[in-house]
Every structure is written in C-alpha cells, then in structure tokens.
Design an enzyme around this catalytic site. Structure first.
Site, PDB file in Angstrom:
ATOM      1  CD  GLU A   1      13.415   1.253  10.136  1.00  0.00           C
ATOM      2  OE1 GLU A   1      13.779   2.284  10.736  1.00  0.00           O
ATOM      3  OE2 GLU A   1      14.017   0.167  10.224  1.00  0.00           O
TER       4      GLU A   1
ATOM      5  CB  VAL B   1       0.595   5.928  11.366  1.00  0.00           C
ATOM      6  CG1 VAL B   1       0.040   4.742  10.593  1.00  0.00           C
ATOM      7  CG2 VAL B   1      -0.229   7.170  11.075  1.00  0.00           C
ATOM      8  N   GLY B   2       2.639   4.360  13.376  1.00  0.00           N
ATOM      9  CA  GLY B   2       3.389   3.136  13.707  1.00  0.00           C
ATOM     10  C   GLY B   2       2.858   2.463  14.973  1.00  0.00           C
TER      11      GLY B   2
ATOM     12  CB  CYS C   1      13.032   9.323   8.431  1.00  0.00           C
ATOM     13  SG  CYS C   1      14.066   8.391   7.329  1.00  0.00           S
TER      14      CYS C   1
ATOM     15  N   GLY D   1       6.789   5.180   8.429  1.00  0.00           N
ATOM     16  CA  GLY D   1       5.933   6.359   8.503  1.00  0.00           C
ATOM     17  C   GLY D   1       6.079   7.012   9.860  1.00  0.00           C
ATOM     18  CB  SER D   2       3.973   9.467  11.565  1.00  0.00           C
ATOM     19  OG  SER D   2       2.738   8.778  11.490  1.00  0.00           O
TER      20      SER D   2
ATOM     21  CE  LYS E   1      -1.532   3.013   2.755  1.00  0.00           C
ATOM     22  NZ  LYS E   1      -1.658   4.163   1.854  1.00  0.00           N
TER      23      LYS E   1
ATOM     24  CD  GLU F   1       9.412  13.092  11.933  1.00  0.00           C
ATOM     25  OE1 GLU F   1       8.276  12.615  12.052  1.00  0.00           O
ATOM     26  OE2 GLU F   1      10.360  12.478  11.412  1.00  0.00           O
TER      27      GLU F   1
HETATM   28  P1  NAD Z   1       2.258   8.430   7.816  1.00  0.00           P
HETATM   29  O1  NAD Z   1       2.498   7.717   9.094  1.00  0.00           O
HETATM   30  O2  NAD Z   1       1.202   9.470   7.778  1.00  0.00           O
HETATM   31  O3  NAD Z   1       1.882   7.388   6.673  1.00  0.00           O
HETATM   32  C1  NAD Z   1       2.712   6.286   6.340  1.00  0.00           C
HETATM   33  C2  NAD Z   1       1.886   5.249   5.620  1.00  0.00           C
HETATM   34  O4  NAD Z   1       0.926   4.710   6.543  1.00  0.00           O
HETATM   35  C3  NAD Z   1       1.079   5.803   4.441  1.00  0.00           C
HETATM   36  O5  NAD Z   1       1.045   4.853   3.408  1.00  0.00           O
HETATM   37  C4  NAD Z   1      -0.302   5.982   5.041  1.00  0.00           C
HETATM   38  O6  NAD Z   1      -1.335   5.965   4.092  1.00  0.00           O
HETATM   39  C5  NAD Z   1      -0.381   4.779   5.976  1.00  0.00           C
HETATM   40  N1  NAD Z   1      -1.357   4.898   7.064  1.00  0.00           N
HETATM   41  C6  NAD Z   1      -1.852   6.028   7.614  1.00  0.00           C
HETATM   42  N2  NAD Z   1      -2.740   5.720   8.594  1.00  0.00           N
HETATM   43  C7  NAD Z   1      -2.798   4.374   8.657  1.00  0.00           C
HETATM   44  C8  NAD Z   1      -3.507   3.452   9.464  1.00  0.00           C
HETATM   45  N3  NAD Z   1      -4.370   3.867  10.393  1.00  0.00           N
HETATM   46  N4  NAD Z   1      -3.309   2.122   9.277  1.00  0.00           N
HETATM   47  C9  NAD Z   1      -2.433   1.695   8.334  1.00  0.00           C
HETATM   48  N5  NAD Z   1      -1.742   2.516   7.540  1.00  0.00           N
HETATM   49  C10 NAD Z   1      -1.909   3.842   7.692  1.00  0.00           C
HETATM   50  O7  NAD Z   1       3.684   9.011   7.357  1.00  0.00           O
HETATM   51  P2  NAD Z   1       4.021   9.921   6.094  1.00  0.00           P
HETATM   52  O8  NAD Z   1       3.461  11.291   6.341  1.00  0.00           O
HETATM   53  O9  NAD Z   1       3.669   9.221   4.834  1.00  0.00           O
HETATM   54  O10 NAD Z   1       5.631   9.969   6.172  1.00  0.00           O
HETATM   55  C11 NAD Z   1       6.305  10.822   7.025  1.00  0.00           C
HETATM   56  C12 NAD Z   1       6.740  10.089   8.283  1.00  0.00           C
HETATM   57  O11 NAD Z   1       7.475   8.936   7.931  1.00  0.00           O
HETATM   58  C13 NAD Z   1       7.673  10.910   9.157  1.00  0.00           C
HETATM   59  O12 NAD Z   1       7.323  10.740  10.504  1.00  0.00           O
HETATM   60  C14 NAD Z   1       9.039  10.287   8.892  1.00  0.00           C
HETATM   61  O13 NAD Z   1       9.980  10.438   9.924  1.00  0.00           O
HETATM   62  C15 NAD Z   1       8.675   8.873   8.690  1.00  0.00           C
HETATM   63  N6  NAD Z   1       9.725   8.178   7.942  1.00  0.00           N
HETATM   64  C16 NAD Z   1      10.530   7.321   8.626  1.00  0.00           C
HETATM   65  C17 NAD Z   1      11.563   6.664   7.965  1.00  0.00           C
HETATM   66  C18 NAD Z   1      12.463   5.712   8.697  1.00  0.00           C
HETATM   67  O14 NAD Z   1      13.081   4.897   8.040  1.00  0.00           O
HETATM   68  N7  NAD Z   1      12.570   5.774  10.005  1.00  0.00           N
HETATM   69  C19 NAD Z   1      11.747   6.871   6.591  1.00  0.00           C
HETATM   70  C20 NAD Z   1      10.901   7.762   5.929  1.00  0.00           C
HETATM   71  C21 NAD Z   1       9.880   8.398   6.614  1.00  0.00           C
END
Ligand code: NAD
Length: 506
Positions: free
Chosen positions: A255, A237-238, A289, A233-234, A180, A390
């Site tokens: 991550e 959400v993680g 990130c 992601g964030s 996804k 962040e």
């Molecule tokens: P996000 O958490 O908003 O979304 C990440 C993914 O999760 C997207 O595909 C989103 O559609 C999906 N998602 C959102 N809500 C969900 C849910 N309830 N259930 C399942 N999936 C869901 O993050 P973003 O805005 O796309 O990216 C930015 C964030 O990602 C920042 O916090 C950044 O630090 C982090 N990031 C971390 C790394 C790393 O390796 N540590 C790398 C890149 C980005």
C-alpha cells in the site's frame, strides 16, 4: 502500562519477552510538537534480532495454526475490549509520539478497535465454498489456510490503525507475525502488542523488532521463513520491497503513495465542498495517504470556491495536538517539514499562486516543534510538480477546470490511484464518475479520506499491487486457498474424461 509521561527504554519483543537488541543500540523518539519532550528510547535493532524474532514466530506458528479459529478470535475480542478501556491514554501517547490532534489519534485507536472486533468476528466466518463435483460420489470444497510467518512493515501516519489492519487478519487466520514499526512511531505498536499479550496471545505469535528500514526491514522481508510481506509506505520503498520479495515468490502486499483529488462541479453544494476540502486537505496535517492534495474546480464556481476555501484555511488553528483548541498538529519530523518547505518553493517557482500559508511556524508556542502553515496554491496547472508528486503535508493545489470531461482527465493524469472524490448534485454525472475515476476508492459528496474497516482499502496504479487491506478482501493476503476433492465412489474417476455415464445411482 508505561506512558510517554515517564520516558523509558522500549526493547524488542521476541517470544513473549522484552529483550535488548543484540547490538545494544537505541534511538530517541521526541514529541514533534515539543522537541524538549523525550517520549522514550527505542531499540535500534539489526538482522540478528530479525533472525531471533522470525525463529520465535516460526516455532509459535506450529501450534498457533492449530488453535481453532474461533478460539484465536476470542483473544482478539478481549484485546479489542482492552483497547476500548485504554483508548484515552493510548490516544494521548500517540499524539505525543507523532503529533496529530487528539480527536484524530482517538480516531486512529478507534480504527484499531473496529478492525480487531471485525477480525474477531472473522474467527467464526472464515467461509470456504462447497460445490458439486462433475463426477458422481465425489465432494468438492475450499478452505482458507494460514501461510506462515508474516513480516509487517508499517509507516508512522497511522501508528496503531495500520498495524492493526495487518496484524488482526493475519492472527485470526492462524499466521504468526514479526512487525517492524516506523522509527517515528514504535510506541503505539508496543501498546498494541502489550494489549494483545494481556488478552492471552501466546509467546512468539507476535514479535516486534524496532529499527531502521535498511537494518531491520530489509532482512525481515528477505528472510526465507517469512512467507508474507505486508508493507505500507512510500512508492519508492515499496518498489524495493517488491524486488526483495520476488526471488522467493512471497505473498507481497503493498500500500503506497497517493495524489488524491477532489473535483468540485458547477452544481456542487459549495459549503459542503469547502468543508470536505478543509478536512481532506489538512486533517492529519495532510499526512494521510488519502489526503486531498489536489482540487479541481469548475471554472463557473472557481473564484467563489477559492475565496471561501482560503478564508477557512487561514483561520485554522495550528499547534500542539494535545490542546483541544488546535485543529492542525505539527509535521512528524524535521525531514517531513523540510520536504513541505521545498515543495512550497517548487510551487512558487512553477508559477502557482500562493493563496494561503507558505511558511514554517517557529515562533512562540511553535518554537519547539515542526509546524508549518496550512498552505494553498491556486491557479495551478495539472502538470506542475505540486499537482503530480506526493507532498505528504499541509499543502493543497487548486486547479481551474473547464468542465466534467477535463475533470476526469486531470483526476486520472497522475501515477497514483488511491482515492478520489466528486462533489455534484447530478446523479448521472456522479455514477459516470464512479466508473471513470481510476482509483481504488471513490467518494461522492465527501472528501478523499474516511475509510471504514469493513470495506476494502487500497489503490491501483503506483499506489498498490492488486491486493486490498481490511474487510473480507483483507483476508486474502494472509491466507492460501486449499481446494479439496473427496472421492467416495471407491473407483478411479477421471475428471474431464469419464463423462456422461450417470445412469445408476449408488
Ligand atoms: P517509508 O516508505 O519511508 O517507510 C515505511 C516503512 O518502511 C517504515 O517502517 C520504514 O522504516 C520502512 N523502510 C524504509 N526503507 C526500507 C527498506 N529499504 N526496506 C524495508 N523497509 C524499509 O514511508 P513513511 O514515510 O513511513 O510513510 C509515508 C508514506 O506512506 C507515504 O508515501 C504515504 O502515502 C504512504 N502511506 C500509504 C498508505 C496506503 O494505505 N496506501 C497508508 C499510509 C501511508
């Protein structure tokens, strides 16, 4: 291959076919540098599409896991060659899709190429161990086994690199995938999967379901046939992903966010430190990130560092990433721009000194995009929100530091633990810092960004949950160790009990 110049509708990819989402819905994706440019219409699927994709991946898993790993790897090798051949057009589409400048989107595609070649190599290197048994005429070994269907949920800031970090090890090991992509960047994932399909990947081995996090991500991670969930992601959400995986004890790899720091010591090469701060802070418009979001500078060189840093940042050219003269692109979307603007207000209200930037850019060539000035806050206190949370945009907070001890304390005084850096010419201090900095990645005399695919990538504290992406370490998320004992003694031998009777060799 269709490009962003000719907008079209992109459907989900299930069992080797591009198929309409069951609800028939699509969402628009527009260029963040120019809202007039429609990149395409992308499927906005739901749980029904997830179910179909997981079913296809489960079916495909039965045969894909039995394809010899070196043969699976040959497909990855061919895919890497296709990515090399198409690097230019894939990079241009990525710049249109999410805004970062062309040099950086080329880097993103290159990272996918590196990871694909690397994991193709792993096809002939999935080494286990053999070790002597404690009993006679008994053989002991370990082998890596695939786990099953992997649900991959990815962010928008590395639209092809991050999906490749997850997909390539998963595939090399014999798993199948449902991905996804982030709603802002599905095009690059479509391109990646098109390439894999052209390289010979059988139907069902990789599937794409596009749509929103709650509508697609949640049912994907909760589906009982999905055995591995790999999420970037964030942190917010993680946490939900982790909770969703827990009841079924899935492999769950997270991550998440970062609040990365550069420490500039009094003996640092200041020219080098300023170069690093500009690149680490404003590369990818600060939307990495690993972006340098904080800089702690020794009080003896503080004034000089800030003056030089501010002068460099004020001169950065902000604009459409396809224009080779530009150094900083737009934010990915309106909401990310609003987040940045709100943190600028927070910084001002906390009493930090606005030393550069601080405003949205919306005139002339910037009028149709989500642009913001590269921004520096100086004289910050480490406890300010702008030094703790962040921001994920072009905002860097600079803090004066009394000395090395305080530098380490400030560096470690955040909830995240992804990347950190120290600029010093003192070897003893550098090694001390390598040990003391609480992050998964430490740089010496280089900024907080710049990971290479053959080294483990990931963070500690609220950045990660104990796994690593990339390198050999990245194989662990997508495999299980199987331990095998072969007893060829033809009699019952009891471990830990039948000891010390090895007089006669048979
Ligand atoms: P996000 O958490 O908003 O979304 C990440 C993914 O999760 C997207 O595909 C989103 O559609 C999906 N998602 C959102 N809500 C969900 C849910 N309830 N259930 C399942 N999936 C869901 O993050 P973003 O805005 O796309 O990216 C930015 C964030 O990602 C920042 O916090 C950044 O630090 C982090 N990031 C971390 C790394 C790393 O390796 N540590 C790398 C890149 C980005």
């Amino acid at each position: 291959m269709a490009t962003a110049v000719s907008p079209k509708t992109y459907r989900n990819f299930i069992n080797g076919e591009w198929v309409e989402p069951k609800n028939g819905k699509t969402t628009e994706n527009r260029n963040p540098a120019n809202q007039d440019e429609l990149i395409g219409l992308f499927a906005a699927g739901d749980e029904r599409d997830v179910v179909a994709a997981v079913e296809a991946a489960s079916q495909a898993y039965r045969s894909w896991r039995r394809v010899p790993a070196p043969k699976r790897a040959e497909i990855l090798f061919r895919a890497a060659q296709l990515l090399v051949a198409r690097k230019e057009e894939l990079s241009r589409d990525m710049t249109r899709e999410m805004g970062k400048v062309l040099a950086e989107t080329k880097g993103d595609v290159q990272e996918a190429i590196d990871m694909t070649y690397y994991m193709a190599g792993e096809g002939r290197r999935q080494f286990g161990q053999t070790t002597p048994s404690e009993l006679q005429n008994k053989f002991a070994m370990t082998v890596r086994e695939p786990v099953g269907v992997c649900g991959l949920i990815t962010p928008w800031n590395f639209p092809m690199a991050i999906p490749s970090w997850k997909m390539m090890p998963a595939l090399a090991l014999g798993n199948t995938v449902v991905i996804k992509p982030a709603t802002d960047t599905p095009l690059s994932v479509c391109h990646l999967v098109e390439v894999l399909t052209e390289a010979g990947l059988p139907p069902g081995v990789v599937n794409i379901v596009m749509g929103h996090g709650g509508a697609v991500g949640t049912p994907l991670l909760k589906h009982e046939s999905v055995k591995v969930v790999s999420f970037t992601g964030s942190t917010e959400v993680g946490r939900k992903v982790s909770e969703g995986c827990a009841p079924q004890f899935k492999h769950c790899h997270l991550e998440m966010g970062g609040k990365n720091i550069i420490l500039v010591m009094d003996d640092a090469n200041l020219d080098l430190a300023v170069d690093g701060a500009v690149w680490g802070g404003f590369g990818t418009t600060g939307q990495r990130c690993t972006a340098t979001s904080r800089i702690g500078v020794h009080k003896k060189v503080y004034k000089e560092f800030v003056e030089r840093f501010v002068a460099r940042v004020k001169a950065l050219r902000v604009g459409d990433g396809l224009d080779p003269a530009m150094e900083v692109g737009p934010l990915v979307n309106q909401s990310q721009l609003e987040t940045v603007m709100s943190y600028v207000e927070i910084g001002k209200s906390e009493g930090a000194k606005l030393a550069a930037g601080g405003h949205r850019l919306d005139q002339g060539g910037h009028a149709k995009g989500w642009f913001h000035e590269p921004t520096i806050f100086a004289d910050c206190d480490p406890k300010m929100r702008i030094c703790q949370e962040e921001i994920f945009g072009p905002v860097v907070s600079v803090m004066p530091i009394e000395g090395y001890e305080q530098a380490i304390e400030v560096a470690n005084g955040v909830v995240y633990g992804l990347s950190s850096s120290i600029y010093t010419r003192d070897l003893n201090r550098a090694f001390h810092a390598m040990r003391e900095l609480d992050t998964g990645i430490v740089y010496v005399n280089a900024p907080t960004i710049g990971a290479e695919t053959h080294l483990p990538f990931g963070g500690i504290k609220q950045t990660g949950n104990g796994h690593r992406e990339a390198a050999v370490a990245g194989l662990d998320v997508f495999s299980e160790w199987k331990t095998i004992y072969v007893d060829y003694s033809d009699r019952l031998q009891r471990a830990q009990i039948d000891t010390g009777s090895f007089g006669r060799m048979e």
